[in-house]
Design a protein around this motif. Structure first.
Motif, PDB file in Angstrom:
ATOM      1  N   THR A 254       0.858  -1.197   0.000  1.00 19.46           N
ATOM      2  CA  THR A 254       0.000   0.000   0.000  1.00 19.46           C
ATOM      3  C   THR A 254       0.885   1.234   0.000  1.00 19.46           C
ATOM      4  O   THR A 254       1.472   1.574   1.023  1.00 19.46           O
ATOM      5  CB  THR A 254      -0.917   0.037   1.244  1.00 19.46           C
ATOM      6  OG1 THR A 254      -0.123  -0.171   2.410  1.00 19.46           O
ATOM      7  CG2 THR A 254      -2.004  -1.002   1.179  1.00 19.46           C
ATOM      8  N   SER A 279      -4.440   1.470  -0.594  1.00 20.76           N
ATOM      9  CA  SER A 279      -5.639   1.103   0.166  1.00 20.76           C
ATOM     10  C   SER A 279      -6.745   2.102  -0.153  1.00 20.76           C
ATOM     11  O   SER A 279      -6.485   3.255  -0.515  1.00 20.76           O
ATOM     12  CB  SER A 279      -5.353   1.085   1.671  1.00 20.76           C
ATOM     13  OG  SER A 279      -5.770   2.301   2.260  1.00 20.76           O
ATOM     14  N   SER A 327      -7.574  -3.195   2.883  1.00 20.23           N
ATOM     15  CA  SER A 327      -6.712  -3.220   4.054  1.00 20.23           C
ATOM     16  C   SER A 327      -7.556  -3.396   5.321  1.00 20.23           C
ATOM     17  O   SER A 327      -7.254  -2.849   6.378  1.00 20.23           O
ATOM     18  CB  SER A 327      -5.846  -1.961   4.147  1.00 20.23           C
ATOM     19  OG  SER A 327      -4.724  -2.215   4.953  1.00 20.23           O
TER      20      SER A 327
END
Lengths: 449, 323
Positions: A254, A279, A327
């Motif tokens: 991410t 994310s 996430s």
């Protein structure tokens, strides 16, 4: 992209009732693989997509159950490549079962779960455990990443060859970065022999220190210790050099700022096997949303400023972001209802992933197939999974979506066992009406819920 | 005697044996022929005992070794030398003496041959520059182990009748292996086709530049091999993140029946020892008829005798020999 070796498709809960052939007519077919976005129909038989196209828009095959989509979007179910659950070890936060129900309601038909559990998923028997628990309890597909170092300690690498054989789709050090450069190098190098993908949380632990949010004006005003972007940039820069050295396969889990993106872009241009994810939080929220110490917005990497967020959205629009992940990181009230710096990181996100992503569509920033690609086809390709596409013979992992229906998130209605949604009370536009996994309906929206 | 010595010295005229890198085909053949004779004659052959009579042979092992040191000692004694084993652990080295000072000190004792093993690459060559006698490298770091490669070549030649044209797969910790480097030199010089097989973490940089084919998949690398040479995996490699575990290493890089079935049916199985059964080699394969591991030890003495004889021919006449 070299696909993963053998694929272990963990079939979702065996309790699902087998469905007969179903024809979805009068749909708006959106397929990120082919960029298709047109009216048509889709025919599901024996759990796979048996046929699709414009000619099926009005004509259902003989004997099929007909579902009139009324012009709504039918697209591949989402593949969420970063889901933390609490199983095993923290079942009070989330189990594979509760996460899968949350996923189904959010349009996610495949979850890739992370190895940050107790015990850590760093042995073949634990990969087996996840697969067995998922098969028995989850209503969507579940794949697991395995730890790349034993106990996620960043010191000794795990049995990458045997774990991959057991079905681990990638190797990750979870929420921890591998600070030891030699260990990271050896993991990439050794992993290369097995075609293993290393997924890395990129945050230099020494630079990040005890930082609680993005370093900058907001942190200064709130009196919170900051995490500089450089903690991420330096780690990605280092990792790309290691990929260059080893020829390994690498995915930055991410990223959160344009400087990181620039490094990935250059690495790709140089032909390195490097990809990146972002994310949903970093596409739809920024550090200002923390407001007065809202701990549900305390995540890793920390939410950055608005121009960073805008740069991430632009990168999605031009196809530079390979995966968008929720996430999803369920945390209970005990660890969230604390002073900001002491509160746990993480935000629940499975159920709001699609709706939040659709904000980018509604704002006019990203075309639909482009937006869906990093949520479906790209992760399928990256992790060697068969779904994520509308294609004859592909598994019928599908979602029917009303792109326009407005709704307001109420955390108490979320199916996740933990309610730490950063989108609580947020207005959303677009709702999953039905979710199919292997042709079986695992979720259907009931008005009034 | 003088004539034959002259004829033989044309074939091996070096003062030291430090490396296999520059050995030529005639030199290697000369040493192997000599070793062949040693291997075929009974160990107590009377005339052999005279070759090193009155010569002082020092075994200087900075790294502990059982088989190599014993092998050299036996070879030298069979040739009539006076053998001294320096116990380095209990010597002045532990008192802080440098390698060069040790060399100068030993040189003052006027030895004829020193056999050296040292943990640092290049250390034996450094020492050889400071002494007046012959030096044999019995292993320097991850660099060279010439007598091991020669004994391996002899073992192969005796079992297969030739070396040229054979496919030899060397499998294991190539990165840290002096045995691999010396064997690659000798086998390539003698016309074998050499492959190395290892996980990437146990390969040195640019291994293909050594003139070998490189495999990270053992099933592929072993395909059709005439000789499978396994290397020892040291346990410390596990702690240093070169390989994750013994279990995984054995699964992917250990020699078991399944993988060996990919090699030629009459493939030789070799190992320089000491073996880790169940780590790099399955126990049953170590004891299989295709295994020539015991012969390697036997050839070790024959080859070391040959090397000592060859070097002795180039030594200045000793007091004892003159009388």
């Amino acid at each position: 992209m070299s696909g993963a070796g053998q694929m272990h498709t963990t079939t979702a809960a065996s309790s699902r009732k087998p469905a007969g052939p179903t024809a979805f007519i009068n749909a708006r077919l959106v397929d990120p693989e082919t960029n298709r976005d047109e009216p048509g129909g889709l025919y599901v038989k024996d759990g796979i997509i048996a046929d699709l196209g414009a000619s099926l828009r009005r004509n259902a095959p003989e004997g099929a159950t007909v579902v009139d989509c009324k012009g709504r979007m039918l697209c591949p179910g989402l593949i969420d490549a970063q889901v933390f659950t609490g199983e095993p070890g923290y079942e009070h936060r989330e189990t594979l079962k509760t996460a899968s129900h949350s996923a189904a309601a959010g349009g996610v038909t495949t979850m890739i779960v992370m190895p940050d559990t107790d015990p850590v998923i760093d042995q073949v028997s634990l990969v087996d455990f996840i697969q067995r628990r998922a098969r028995d309890n989850a209503i969507v597909h579940v794949h697991t990443m395995a730890a790349v170092t034993k106990g996620l300690k960043g010191e000794e690498m795990t049995e990458i060859g045997l774990l991959k054989r057991a079905g681990a789709v990638a190797f990750s050090n979870g929420k921890m970065s591998v600070a030891n450069t030699r260990v990271m190098k050896n993991a990439l190098l050794y992993g290369r022999d097995f075609g293993a993908l290393i997924v890395h949380h990129t945050e230099d632990p020494y630079l990040a220190g005890s930082g609680a949010m993005n370093s900058g004006e907001v942190a200064t005003r709130l009196g919170l210790p900051g995490v500089p972007k450089m903690a991420e940039i330096i780690t990605i820069e280092r990792d790309v050099r290691l990929v260059e050295m080893t020829g390994g396969r690498y995915h930055a889990a991410t990223i959160s700022c344009p400087e990181s993106l620039a490094i990935i872009r250059q690495a790709k241009a140089r032909g390195l096997n490097v990809t990146c994810g972002v994310s949903i939080n970093h596409l739809t929220l920024n550090e200002n949303d923390i407001g007065s110490y809202r701990t549900f917005l305390k995540v890793r990497p920390p939410l950055r400023n608005e121009s960073d967020r805008a740069a991430m959205v632009a990168a999605v629009a031009n196809g530079e972001i390979d995966t968008i992940v929720s996430s999803h990181d369920p945390q209970d009230a005990d660890v969230k209802r604390r002073p900001f710096a002491e509160a746990a990181d993480g935000a629940a996100g499975l159920e709001t992933l699609l709706a939040a992503a659709l904000r980018l569509h509604h704002s006019g920033d990203v075309a639909l197939p482009t937006l869906l690609r990093p949520l479906t086809f790209n992760p399928a390709k990256l992790f060697g999974l068969p779904g994520g596409r509308l294609r004859k013979g592909a598994p019928a992992d599908l979602i029917l979506v009303d792109l326009d229906e407005p709704w307001v998130v109420n955390k108490d209605h979320l199916r996740s066992r933990s309610k730490n949604s950063p989108f609580d009370e947020a207005k959303m536009q677009g709702r999953v009406l039905r979710t199919l996994v292997d042709g079986e309906t695992v979720f259907e929206f009931a008005a009034g819920r | 005697m003088a004539i034959s010595a002259q004829k033989q010295s044309k074939s091996f005229t070096h003062r030291h044996l430090l490396s296999t890198e520059k050995l030529t085909v005639p030199e290697i053949e000369f040493l192997l022929d000599l070793a062949d004779k040693n291997a075929d004659s009974p160990p107590q052959a009377e005339k052999k005992r005279q070759v090193l009579r009155g010569r002082t042979h020092i075994n200087l092992f900075f790294e502990s070794s059982t088989r190599t040191q014993a092998s050299f000692e036996l070879a030298a004694k069979r040739l009539g030398a006076d053998v001294m084993n320096m116990n380095v652990a209990a010597s002045s080295v532990t008192k802080g003496e440098t390698l060069i000072d040790t060399a100068i000190t030993l040189n003052a004792m006027r030895p004829d041959i020193i056999v050296v093993r040292h943990h640092a690459a290049g250390a034996v060559e450094l020492l050889s520059q400071k002494v007046d006698c012959s030096v044999i490298n019995a292993g320097d770091g991850a660099h060279q182990h010439p007598t091991q490669a020669l004994l391996d070549a002899l073992t192969i030649r005796r079992a297969k009748g030739r070396i040229a044209g054979l496919s030899v797969a060397i499998c294991g910790d190539i990165l840290h292996s002096r045995v691999a480097r010396s064997n690659i030199d000798v086998l390539n010089t003698m016309g074998a086709r050499v492959r190395v097989i290892a996980p990437s973490t146990l390969l040195p940089a640019k291994p293909e530049r050594l003139g070998v084919e490189v495999f990270t998949d053992m099933w592929k690398g072993i395909e059709g091999a005439d000789v499978v040479m396994m290397l020892r995996l040291q346990r410390e490699r596990m702690e240093s993140s070169y390989v994750p575990s013994v279990r995984e290493y054995f699964h992917f890089f250990g020699l078991d029946h399944e993988k060996l079935a990919r090699a030629k049916p009459d493939a030789l199985v070799m190992h320089p020892g000491p073996m880790n059964r169940g780590v790099e080699i399955a126990s049953t394969i170590a004891d299989d008829p295709r295994s020539v591991i015991r012969e390697q030890v036997e050839m070790g003495v024959a080859v070391r005798m040959a090397v000592l004889e060859a070097l002795a021919m180039n030594l200045p006449k000793s007091e004892a020999a003159k009388s």
